[in-house]
Write a protein that holds these residues in place. Structure first.
Motif, PDB file in Angstrom:
ATOM      1  N   SER A  17       0.962  -1.361  -0.105  1.00  0.00           N
ATOM      2  CA  SER A  17       0.039  -0.069  -0.083  1.00  0.00           C
ATOM      3  C   SER A  17       0.806   1.175  -0.171  1.00  0.00           C
ATOM      4  N   ASP A  18       0.361   2.298  -0.344  1.00  0.00           N
ATOM      5  CA  ASP A  18       0.958   3.574  -0.215  1.00  0.00           C
ATOM      6  C   ASP A  18       1.583   4.018   1.012  1.00  0.00           C
ATOM      7  N   HIS A  19       0.849   3.352   2.091  1.00  0.00           N
ATOM      8  CA  HIS A  19       1.586   3.685   3.328  1.00  0.00           C
ATOM      9  C   HIS A  19       2.634   2.730   3.915  1.00  0.00           C
ATOM     10  N   GLN A  20       2.911   1.801   3.326  1.00  0.00           N
ATOM     11  CA  GLN A  20       4.061   0.694   3.691  1.00  0.00           C
ATOM     12  C   GLN A  20       5.232   1.384   3.981  1.00  0.00           C
ATOM     13  N   PRO A  21       5.896   2.141   3.394  1.00  0.00           N
ATOM     14  CA  PRO A  21       7.279   2.857   3.712  1.00  0.00           C
ATOM     15  C   PRO A  21       7.146   3.657   5.069  1.00  0.00           C
ATOM     16  N   PHE A  22       6.006   4.100   5.554  1.00  0.00           N
ATOM     17  CA  PHE A  22       5.669   4.686   6.942  1.00  0.00           C
ATOM     18  C   PHE A  22       5.493   3.815   7.544  1.00  0.00           C
ATOM     19  N   MET A  23       4.888   2.718   7.451  1.00  0.00           N
ATOM     20  CA  MET A  23       4.621   1.618   8.447  1.00  0.00           C
ATOM     21  C   MET A  23       6.002   0.852   8.788  1.00  0.00           C
ATOM     22  N   LEU A  24       6.805   0.663   7.961  1.00  0.00           N
ATOM     23  CA  LEU A  24       8.274   0.135   8.153  1.00  0.00           C
ATOM     24  C   LEU A  24       9.032   0.840   8.885  1.00  0.00           C
ATOM     25  N   ARG A  25       8.689   2.028   9.133  1.00  0.00           N
ATOM     26  CA  ARG A  25       9.590   2.945   9.766  1.00  0.00           C
ATOM     27  C   ARG A  25       8.922   3.064  11.308  1.00  0.00           C
ATOM     28  N   GLY A  26       7.997   2.577  11.742  1.00  0.00           N
ATOM     29  CA  GLY A  26       7.134   2.381  12.881  1.00  0.00           C
ATOM     30  C   GLY A  26       6.213   3.661  12.958  1.00  0.00           C
ATOM     31  N   ILE A  27       5.973   4.403  11.980  1.00  0.00           N
ATOM     32  CA  ILE A  27       4.774   5.406  11.864  1.00  0.00           C
ATOM     33  C   ILE A  27       3.615   4.921  11.867  1.00  0.00           C
ATOM     34  N   PRO A  28       2.523   5.453  12.807  1.00  0.00           N
ATOM     35  CA  PRO A  28       1.111   4.779  12.731  1.00  0.00           C
ATOM     36  C   PRO A  28       0.508   5.243  11.318  1.00  0.00           C
ATOM     37  N   THR A  29      -0.173   4.206  10.822  1.00  0.00           N
ATOM     38  CA  THR A  29      -0.523   4.349   9.344  1.00  0.00           C
ATOM     39  C   THR A  29      -2.070   4.107   9.927  1.00  0.00           C
ATOM     40  N   GLY A  30      -2.843   4.676   8.556  1.00  0.00           N
ATOM     41  CA  GLY A  30      -4.297   4.216   8.496  1.00  0.00           C
ATOM     42  C   GLY A  30      -4.658   4.125   7.066  1.00  0.00           C
ATOM     43  N   THR A  31      -5.944   3.610   6.767  1.00  0.00           N
ATOM     44  CA  THR A  31      -6.268   3.340   5.013  1.00  0.00           C
ATOM     45  C   THR A  31      -7.574   3.173   5.373  1.00  0.00           C
ATOM     46  N   HIS A  46      -3.715   1.426 -10.701  1.00  0.00           N
ATOM     47  CA  HIS A  46      -2.176   1.885 -10.649  1.00  0.00           C
ATOM     48  C   HIS A  46      -1.440   1.082 -11.751  1.00  0.00           C
ATOM     49  N   SER A  47      -2.209   1.247 -12.892  1.00  0.00           N
ATOM     50  CA  SER A  47      -1.531   0.721 -14.192  1.00  0.00           C
ATOM     51  C   SER A  47      -1.548   1.874 -15.160  1.00  0.00           C
ATOM     52  N   ASN A  48      -1.015   1.788 -16.404  1.00  0.00           N
ATOM     53  CA  ASN A  48      -1.037   2.743 -17.432  1.00  0.00           C
ATOM     54  C   ASN A  48      -2.505   3.018 -17.878  1.00  0.00           C
TER      55      ASN A  48
END
Length: 113
Positions: A17-31, A46-48
């Motif tokens: 998901s677009d929030h994955q990089p934040f989650m992997l740094r311990g930042i709380p996320t929501g979707t 998310h395709s052409n």
């Protein structure tokens, strides 16, 4: 809010998901999850071939309303409902969610074995 939309709340975790990089740094996320994409848009997501004509106007309007209400509540909260996780807490969280192996396979597990 449009009461014809089914709104569900769930506590879960996932990848890709677009929030994955934040989650992997311990930042709380929501979707938000709206279920199946209308207008047969799912196969183009998310395709052409993704195009604004595939957007469901009623769904987009409801998403904006819910997002605005959520941000209003957070902005006026005495304290935030979650804090940034320390690395050891994050590792425990990801392990409990069963995400260690998928993250290792994708090369995104940064904590060794």
């Amino acid at each position: 809010m449009d009461s014809t939309f089914k709104n569900n709340n769930a506590i879960s975790v996932g990848l890709h998901s677009d929030h994955q990089p934040f989650m992997l740094r311990g930042i709380p996320t929501g979707t938000g999850r709206g279920g199946k994409l209308p207008n047969n848009a799912g196969m183009y997501y998310h395709s052409n071939k993704d195009d604004f004509s595939l957007v469901d106007k009623a769904g987009l309007t409801q998403t904006i309303r819910v997002g605005a209400a959520y941000l209003y509540i957070l902005a006026n909260a005495e304290e935030l409902p979650a804090k940034k996780l320390a690395d050891n807490e994050l590792v425990d969280f990801l392990n409990k969610a069963g995400l260690k192996e998928p993250l290792q396979i994708s090369g995104e597990w940064r904590w060794g074995n």
